[in-house]
Design a protein around this motif. Structure first.
Motif, mmCIF file in Angstrom:
data_model
loop_
_atom_site.group_PDB
_atom_site.id
_atom_site.type_symbol
_atom_site.label_atom_id
_atom_site.label_comp_id
_atom_site.label_asym_id
_atom_site.label_seq_id
_atom_site.Cartn_x
_atom_site.Cartn_y
_atom_site.Cartn_z
ATOM 1 N N ASN A 283 0.804 -1.239 0.000
ATOM 2 C CA ASN A 283 0.000 0.000 0.000
ATOM 3 C C ASN A 283 0.828 1.275 0.000
ATOM 4 O OD1 ASN A 283 -2.430 -1.489 0.181
ATOM 5 N ND2 ASN A 283 -2.018 -1.802 2.360
ATOM 6 N N ASP A 284 1.980 1.241 -0.587
ATOM 7 C CA ASP A 284 2.807 2.448 -0.660
ATOM 8 C C ASP A 284 2.080 3.465 -1.533
ATOM 9 O OD1 ASP A 284 4.914 4.123 -0.262
ATOM 10 O OD2 ASP A 284 6.409 2.904 -1.311
ATOM 11 N N LYS A 285 2.284 4.726 -1.232
ATOM 12 C CA LYS A 285 1.618 5.780 -2.008
ATOM 13 C C LYS A 285 2.313 5.900 -3.360
ATOM 14 C CE LYS A 285 0.401 10.717 -1.464
ATOM 15 N NZ LYS A 285 -0.280 10.710 -2.717
ATOM 16 N N MET A 286 1.518 5.810 -4.413
ATOM 17 C CA MET A 286 2.105 5.855 -5.767
ATOM 18 C C MET A 286 1.846 7.230 -6.404
ATOM 19 S SD MET A 286 1.474 3.181 -8.891
ATOM 20 C CE MET A 286 -0.250 3.579 -9.140
ATOM 21 N N ASN A 309 12.286 4.793 -10.080
ATOM 22 C CA ASN A 309 12.467 3.537 -9.341
ATOM 23 C C ASN A 309 11.182 2.735 -9.133
ATOM 24 O OD1 ASN A 309 14.195 1.806 -7.447
ATOM 25 N ND2 ASN A 309 12.378 2.258 -6.229
ATOM 26 N N VAL A 310 11.336 1.422 -9.322
ATOM 27 C CA VAL A 310 10.260 0.470 -9.034
ATOM 28 C C VAL A 310 10.805 -0.579 -8.062
ATOM 29 C CG1 VAL A 310 8.667 -1.199 -10.056
ATOM 30 C CG2 VAL A 310 9.451 0.755 -11.402
ATOM 31 N N GLY A 311 10.007 -0.931 -7.068
ATOM 32 C CA GLY A 311 10.388 -2.000 -6.141
ATOM 33 C C GLY A 311 9.459 -3.185 -6.347
ATOM 34 N N PRO A 312 9.935 -4.250 -6.990
ATOM 35 C CA PRO A 312 9.060 -5.414 -7.209
ATOM 36 C C PRO A 312 8.731 -6.123 -5.892
ATOM 37 C CG PRO A 312 10.954 -5.443 -8.709
ATOM 38 C CD PRO A 312 11.231 -4.411 -7.655
ATOM 39 N N MET A 313 7.682 -6.969 -5.940
ATOM 40 C CA MET A 313 7.186 -7.633 -4.729
ATOM 41 C C MET A 313 8.007 -8.873 -4.399
ATOM 42 S SD MET A 313 3.068 -7.362 -5.288
ATOM 43 C CE MET A 313 3.034 -8.141 -6.902
ATOM 44 N N MET A 314 7.735 -9.417 -3.217
ATOM 45 C CA MET A 314 8.524 -10.578 -2.751
ATOM 46 C C MET A 314 8.354 -11.807 -3.632
ATOM 47 S SD MET A 314 6.421 -11.859 0.583
ATOM 48 C CE MET A 314 5.350 -10.514 1.047
ATOM 49 N N ASP A 315 7.236 -11.902 -4.369
ATOM 50 C CA ASP A 315 7.041 -13.095 -5.213
ATOM 51 C C ASP A 315 7.719 -12.948 -6.579
ATOM 52 O OD1 ASP A 315 5.391 -11.415 -6.651
ATOM 53 O OD2 ASP A 315 3.527 -12.481 -6.220
ATOM 54 N N GLY A 316 8.327 -11.811 -6.833
ATOM 55 C CA GLY A 316 9.080 -11.633 -8.071
ATOM 56 C C GLY A 316 8.363 -10.777 -9.107
ATOM 57 N N ARG A 317 7.076 -10.470 -8.844
ATOM 58 C CA ARG A 317 6.351 -9.643 -9.826
ATOM 59 C C ARG A 317 6.409 -8.170 -9.446
ATOM 60 N NH1 ARG A 317 0.502 -11.569 -9.312
ATOM 61 N NH2 ARG A 317 1.217 -11.494 -7.152
ATOM 62 N N MET A 318 6.256 -7.325 -10.456
ATOM 63 C CA MET A 318 6.009 -5.912 -10.177
ATOM 64 C C MET A 318 4.515 -5.768 -9.940
ATOM 65 S SD MET A 318 8.418 -3.944 -12.895
ATOM 66 C CE MET A 318 10.205 -4.028 -12.726
ATOM 67 N N GLU A 319 4.141 -4.848 -9.072
ATOM 68 C CA GLU A 319 2.723 -4.629 -8.772
ATOM 69 C C GLU A 319 1.957 -4.214 -10.025
ATOM 70 O OE1 GLU A 319 2.115 -2.967 -4.255
ATOM 71 O OE2 GLU A 319 1.915 -1.606 -5.930
ATOM 72 N N ALA A 320 0.770 -4.786 -10.183
ATOM 73 C CA ALA A 320 -0.023 -4.483 -11.386
ATOM 74 C C ALA A 320 -0.281 -2.986 -11.530
ATOM 75 C CB ALA A 320 -1.343 -5.257 -11.338
ATOM 76 N N ARG A 321 -0.605 -2.304 -10.422
ATOM 77 C CA ARG A 321 -0.927 -0.861 -10.532
ATOM 78 C C ARG A 321 0.313 -0.071 -10.968
ATOM 79 N NH1 ARG A 321 -0.308 2.125 -4.866
ATOM 80 N NH2 ARG A 321 1.384 0.842 -4.078
ATOM 81 N N GLN A 322 1.505 -0.537 -10.565
ATOM 82 C CA GLN A 322 2.729 0.154 -10.981
ATOM 83 C C GLN A 322 3.025 -0.114 -12.457
ATOM 84 O OE1 GLN A 322 6.111 0.058 -8.294
ATOM 85 N NE2 GLN A 322 4.828 -0.492 -6.560
ATOM 86 N N VAL A 323 2.780 -1.370 -12.872
ATOM 87 C CA VAL A 323 2.986 -1.715 -14.280
ATOM 88 C C VAL A 323 2.042 -0.869 -15.144
ATOM 89 C CG1 VAL A 323 2.755 -3.576 -15.988
ATOM 90 C CG2 VAL A 323 3.827 -4.039 -13.764
ATOM 91 N N THR A 324 0.792 -0.734 -14.692
ATOM 92 C CA THR A 324 -0.184 0.074 -15.437
ATOM 93 C C THR A 324 0.294 1.525 -15.531
ATOM 94 O OG1 THR A 324 -1.952 -1.346 -14.694
ATOM 95 C CG2 THR A 324 -2.605 0.846 -15.451
ATOM 96 N N ARG A 325 0.757 2.056 -14.409
ATOM 97 C CA ARG A 325 1.220 3.455 -14.405
ATOM 98 C C ARG A 325 2.383 3.638 -15.404
ATOM 99 N NH1 ARG A 325 -1.570 5.709 -12.841
ATOM 100 N NH2 ARG A 325 -1.624 6.426 -10.709
#
Ligand code: H79
Length: 438
Positions: A283-286, A309-325
């Motif tokens: 839930n980091d502010k984007m 900068n993007v910080g991917p998640m622990m499972d190895g994916r980038m957050e969908a909302r960040q990818v969309t942005r």
């Protein structure tokens, strides 16, 4: 417990104004201008902070011995298993964002290595995941035509030879052995440079007192002996605030979390997070799309690159909302990229209302605020604007007056809700014009 952070109060100023040049060796070690120019022409890159700390969602490096107890932090690698990591997808995301380069954090202040180094065992090969994240990214970048770069820091709170165990608690400091530490660092760097062939290395951590200018020069010279074309940022030196400062080392400036001031003389790259933390946090502010685009155009208007900068998640994916942005930024760049890539900043000093870039006889005017609907541009000393038109659109009427300069009437609804671009045609090469203060 003595809570003392080993960072001089002036650090933020240094990060802001930091400047890079090894005066004593500049002539022999500087990157050829055409190589440096090819880096600056890229204008937009992706920074990636990643590592076992994503299991906690706290900040990389800095949460060690702070939000997360040191022993716990140092054990996280044992359960780090980003099974959904796909280098090709990260790189595709960067590409779709319109980014031209990617810089992976291979080692942060916590000392964990994201590549299977033979130098120490605190690395990805000793996690359940085992795979070489740096190597897979380097290969994916090569396949997809994205320039590959690597971040490393000069401090390492995990290495027993490094004399600081934690920036938060001086009582935990140990004696250390800096010469041995620098030689370990060289072995790590040799692996990075020879195995992954990065175009640029982004150092960090110069401020801790045990790191010296001589250490920085030694590393800089060593790297240039491995690859004379390797571009290196300005954080190997102790003082990066002035080009003439003998303690400055490196090839470009690195303002952090802020856009650099217009600088027509020194290469500059602002590093800024898409959310608030460098490493992933739930839930980091984007940043909004508008904020992202404005950050990019203002960086370019200041003659600098943006490393977002993007910080991917622990499972190895980038957050969908960040990818969309990121894709949304890419869509804007598909329409307006000509006004960003391979341009120079200026000639107008960027302000809250507009920022400009230039290439040949064109000035690209990025409108940040419509305001009253009338844009006033000071006259250009030695040049005249012949034509104005919306980028990808029709001509715009403007008036010229010797005292106040140019006035452009803006429509009630702007063509692009995030940032509209007007192309101004000049009667001479706009790249040669002096900076216009206003
Ligand atoms: O990797 C990212 C940061 O972790 C790194 N540089 C970028 C690219 C960086 N390391 N140190 N710093 C930036 C500056 C230090 C800021 C601090 Fe703080 C202010 C450290 C202590 C006070 C932020 C706030 C971190 C802890 C509290």
């Amino acid at each position: 417990m003595l809570k003392q952070i080993l960072i001089p109060a002036s650090l933020l100023i240094l990060l802001k104004t930091g400047l890079a040049q090894d005066n004593s060796t500049a002539a022999t070690h500087k990157v050829p201008p055409a190589v440096m120019q090819s880096f600056m022409d890229k204008r937009f890159g992706m920074f990636i902070h990643y590592g076992p700390v994503t299991l906690r969602g706290t900040e990389i490096g800095w949460s060690r011995n702070h939000e997360v107890p040191g022993d716990e932090y140092d054990s996280l690698y044992k359960e780090f298993n980003p099974a959904l990591f796909n280098a090709g997808e990260w790189v595709r995301t960067a590409k779709e964002a319109g980014m031209k380069y990617l810089c992976i954090v291979a080692k942060h202040h916590d000392g964990f290595c994201l590549w299977p180094t033979a130098v120490s065992s605190y690395n990805i090969a000793h996690t359940p995941f085992k795979r070489d994240i740096v190597g897979e990214l380097a290969a994916a970048c090569r396949r997809q035509g994205i320039t590959f770069c690597v971040y490393l820091t000069v401090l390492d709170w995990h290495d027993p030879d490094y004399p600081v165990k934690s920036s938060y608690d001086t009582s935990m400091n140990v004696k250390g052995d800096m010469p041995r530490f620098v030689s370990t660092m060289k072995r790590e760097l040799k692996e990075i440079v020879t195995q992954y062939k990065p175009f640029m290395l982004w150092f960090d951590g110069f401020w801790e007192k045990y790191w010296t200018t001589d250490d920085g020069k030694e590393i800089y010279r060593y790297l240039k002996s491995l690859d004379p074309h390797l571009i290196i940022n300005n954080r190997l030196g102790k003082n990066s605030s002035s080009l003439s400062d003998p303690e400055s080392i490196g090839d470009f400036l690195t303002p952090e979390q802020q856009i650099g001031q217009l600088n027509m003389h020194e290469p500059l790259e602002s590093c800024i997070t898409l959310c608030s933390q460098w490493a992933w946090k739930p839930n980091d502010k984007m940043k909004s799309l508008k904020e992202c685009i404005r950050t990019l155009v203002t960086s370019a208007g200041g003659n600098g690159n943006l490393l977002l900068n993007v910080g991917p998640m622990m499972d190895g994916r980038m957050e969908a909302r960040q990818v969309t942005r990121l894709k949304e930024i890419g869509q804007w760049l598909k329409k307006y990229g000509e006004s960003i890539y391979a341009t120079k900043g200026g000639p107008y000093l960027p302000n809250e209302i507009f920022t400009t870039t230039r290439k040949g006889n064109k000035i690209y005017l990025h409108i940040l605020q419509r305001g009253t609907g009338q844009l006033v541009l000071p006259a250009l000393p030695g040049a005249t604007i012949k034509k104005a038109a919306w980028m990808n659109g029709g001509a715009i009427a403007f008036t010229q007056d010797a005292a106040t300069g140019y006035r452009i009437a803006l429509p009630a609804t702007m063509p692009d809700e995030n940032c509209s671009v007007i192309v101004l045609e000049t009667d001479r090469d706009a790249e040669e014009l002096p900076v216009v203060q206003h």
